[in-house]
Design an enzyme around this catalytic site. Structure first.
Site, mmCIF file in Angstrom:
data_model
loop_
_atom_site.group_PDB
_atom_site.id
_atom_site.type_symbol
_atom_site.label_atom_id
_atom_site.label_comp_id
_atom_site.label_asym_id
_atom_site.label_seq_id
_atom_site.Cartn_x
_atom_site.Cartn_y
_atom_site.Cartn_z
ATOM 1 N NE ARG A 123 -13.221 16.027 5.365
ATOM 2 C CZ ARG A 123 -13.109 16.937 6.331
ATOM 3 N NH1 ARG A 123 -12.302 16.832 7.432
ATOM 4 N NH2 ARG A 123 -13.745 18.214 6.618
ATOM 5 C CG ASP A 159 -25.548 18.515 6.437
ATOM 6 O OD1 ASP A 159 -25.951 19.339 5.822
ATOM 7 O OD2 ASP A 159 -24.850 18.139 7.333
ATOM 8 C CE1 TYR A 210 -28.043 43.884 16.656
ATOM 9 C CE2 TYR A 210 -30.316 43.311 17.392
ATOM 10 C CZ TYR A 210 -28.969 43.257 17.436
ATOM 11 O OH TYR A 210 -28.591 42.264 18.216
ATOM 12 C CG PHE A 232 -19.499 17.018 8.088
ATOM 13 C CD1 PHE A 232 -18.935 16.928 7.085
ATOM 14 C CD2 PHE A 232 -19.537 18.402 8.888
ATOM 15 C CE1 PHE A 232 -17.997 17.742 6.578
ATOM 16 C CE2 PHE A 232 -18.759 19.334 8.507
ATOM 17 C CZ PHE A 232 -18.104 19.017 7.284
ATOM 18 C CB THR A 233 -15.812 17.194 11.205
ATOM 19 O OG1 THR A 233 -16.390 18.132 10.337
ATOM 20 C CG2 THR A 233 -14.956 16.046 10.337
ATOM 21 C CE LYS A 241 -19.174 23.407 2.891
ATOM 22 N NZ LYS A 241 -19.614 22.608 4.364
ATOM 23 C CG PHE A 287 -9.716 17.897 10.403
ATOM 24 C CD1 PHE A 287 -10.746 17.373 11.426
ATOM 25 C CD2 PHE A 287 -10.199 18.830 9.541
ATOM 26 C CE1 PHE A 287 -12.197 17.879 11.567
ATOM 27 C CE2 PHE A 287 -11.399 19.236 9.627
ATOM 28 C CZ PHE A 287 -12.296 18.869 10.485
HETATM 29 C C1 LIG Z 1 -19.489 22.070 5.534
HETATM 30 C C2 LIG Z 1 -20.325 20.988 6.028
HETATM 31 C C3 LIG Z 1 -21.156 21.342 7.343
HETATM 32 C C4 LIG Z 1 -20.675 22.674 8.429
HETATM 33 O O1 LIG Z 1 -21.012 23.951 7.659
HETATM 34 P P1 LIG Z 1 -20.002 25.274 7.975
HETATM 35 O O2 LIG Z 1 -20.410 26.209 7.038
HETATM 36 O O3 LIG Z 1 -18.450 24.730 7.411
HETATM 37 O O4 LIG Z 1 -20.244 25.418 9.408
HETATM 38 C C5 LIG Z 1 -22.193 20.465 7.833
HETATM 39 N N1 LIG Z 1 -22.561 19.580 7.124
HETATM 40 C C6 LIG Z 1 -21.873 19.234 5.944
HETATM 41 C C7 LIG Z 1 -22.076 18.035 5.185
HETATM 42 C C8 LIG Z 1 -20.849 20.153 5.519
HETATM 43 O O5 LIG Z 1 -20.150 19.606 4.086
#
Ligand SMILES: *Cc1c(COP(=O)(O)O)cnc(C)c1O
Length: 458
Positions: A383, A216, A73, A125-126, A259, A450
């Site tokens: 997109r 980011d 933990y 970004f969303t 990613k 979306f």
């Molecule tokens: C995917 C993404 C996020 C969010 O990450 P999640 O792991 O999907 O929560 C933030 N910024 C960018 C540029 C992304 O491509």
């Protein structure tokens, strides 16, 4: 057919079978999914280019690492390994694990944004923008104009426009700007990089105005590759060195490890300031988990640490971006309108130019994604106006200049043959573009619409 002088720098040890479907099955499947590719069952998909998130193939070394998971933990050995790897490769001293990128965005926004603040960024970004808004902030786009132009060949469409940034400071004052968030390889602009020259200038700007610089870093290695290719003084540097330099001139990072780092789940918030780290630890325990696991299993932190080391390998990144370029160049040769330069993680089809007969409020990109699935079982993502959502004050649709369909390439998953089939399918859809109809909502969720919206043909 295109040729290339290199092959994928890996060989296949395990395979996952995929299913071919008939046109009748696909017609039924997309209707049931409300013409939203997010709502298709993955089993009904042939080649899945919905996203590059969490869908990469882990290496045998990462899988072996999974077996060394320490599921304590508190104080898991894999956490310390991950934190050390992040410091070694990305420079940041303190790491707070989160279940994925948006977990880090949530904590960061809560820590730093007060009601009425403004948060500039190189395109939205969303999830990033939504967390900023939920914390009381307003996102302001300060990316260069070229980013909004799908045919501009600017080599660094992810760059920040300082005139826009200065205009914002004049309007609201630097003390209402807690930080600027810059993404490397800007997703919504088409996977477009920011240059190190621009980042260094931004560092000075931030010091001058006492604004924090947040990174980011979801696709930092892909951005590093473009810097190596396009920024003269970095052409002899390794991807690892460039990634380190990018990170070391920023203060805080949010990461979706799903990613670049090639794991199926995970992310983190990382920083150098111990006082901020203390704040982040206090919040992560509320929303994610204890600060040494924050929503991740020990085995996943181990796989992430190994994934980071593999992601900055020059051969890996050349093949990764090379595969995207291979697909993009085939489409270009066939005259398909795509966003240029070709991005690092995806090829973006320009639905405005492909479907000029469909007005933006009939969702051309959404309709194109559905048509591509119908054609061949290739799954892509909208997109455009659907992803952009509605303005939080007026309730009107955001009408982005870019109305795109994203063909996102998972890392180390598909072969050149899959890219060929994809290109052929897109070309076939384009040949009968005028038959494609627009769509209207039958269900529209209030936020991040979306993901779950449903449509019908008009
Ligand atoms: C995917 C993404 C996020 C969010 O990450 P999640 O792991 O999907 O929560 C933030 N910024 C960018 C540029 C992304 O491509």
């Amino acid at each position: 057919m295109a040729t290339r002088s290199w092959a994928e720098p890996y060989k296949i040890k395990a395979v996952e079978l995929i299913k071919l479907t008939t046109p009748e099955q696909r017609k039924e499947a997309i209707r049931e999914a409300g013409y939203n590719t997010f709502l298709l069952r993955s089993e009904d998909v042939y080649i899945d280019l919905l996203t590059d998130s969490g869908v990469g193939a882990m290496s045998d070394r990462q899988w072996a690492g999974m077996m060394t998971g320490d599921e304590a933990y508190a104080g898991s050995r894999n956490f310390y390994r991950m934190q050390e790897t992040i410091e070694t490769y990305y420079s940041y001293k303190y790491t707070v694990p989160t279940h994925q990128g948006r977990g880090a965005e949530h904590i960061l926004s809560k820590m730093l944004i007060s009601d009425g603040d403004y948060v500039p960024g190189n395109m939205y970004f969303t999830t990033t923008r939504l967390h900023q808004e939920l914390a009381g902030g307003t996102f302001v786009d300060v990316i260069v104009d070229e980013a909004h132009d799908p045919v501009s060949d600017h080599p660094f469409k992810g760059n920040v426009d300082f005139a826009k940034l200065n205009a914002l400071v004049e309007k609201v004052g630097a003390d209402h700007i807690p930080y600027i968030c810059v993404a490397t390889c800007v997703n919504m602009a088409g996977g477009q990089p920011i240059s190190l020259a621009n980042l260094h200038e931004l560092r000075s700007w931030c010091d001058q105005h006492k604004v924090l610089l947040v990174h980011d870093m979801t696709r930092v290695a892909e951005n590093a590759y473009f810097i190596q290719q396009r920024e003269e003084q970095y052409k002899e540097k390794s991807i690892r060195e460039i990634v380190f330099e990018i990170c070391s001139i920023t203060d805080i990072a949010t990461m979706s490890s799903k990613k670049d780092a090639m794991v199926n789940i995970g992310g983190f918030l990382a920083m150098n300031d111990p006082a901020l780290y203390e704040q982040a630890c206090a919040l992560v325990v509320v929303y994610e988990g204890l600060h040494t696991y924050g929503g991740m299993a020990g085995r996943d932190m181990e796989a992430l640490a190994i994934g980071i080391t593999e992601s900055v390998d020059d051969d890996h990144i050349r093949a990764r971006v090379g595969q995207v370029e291979y697909l993009g160049e085939q489409l270009q040769r066939a005259g398909i309108p795509i966003v240029t330069p070709i991005g690092g993680h995806a090829v973006f089809l320009d639905a405005r130019r492909l479907l000029p007969h469909i007005p933006q409020d009939r969702f051309p990109a959404q309709a194109l994604a559905a048509a591509l699935y119908l054609e061949s079982g290739v799954r892509s993502m909208e997109r455009g106006v659907v992803s952009a959502g509605r303005d939080k004050t007026t309730g009107e649709n955001h009408m982005p200049e870019l109305e795109l369909v994203r063909l996102t390439i998972p890392r180390r998953v598909y072969t050149q043959a899959h890219m060929d089939v994809t290109a052929e399918s897109v070309i076939q859809v384009a040949e009968r573009a005028e038959e494609i109809q627009g769509l209207r909502f039958t269900y529209e969720p209030e936020v991040l619409r979306f993901f779950q919206a449903r449509f019908e043909p008009v």
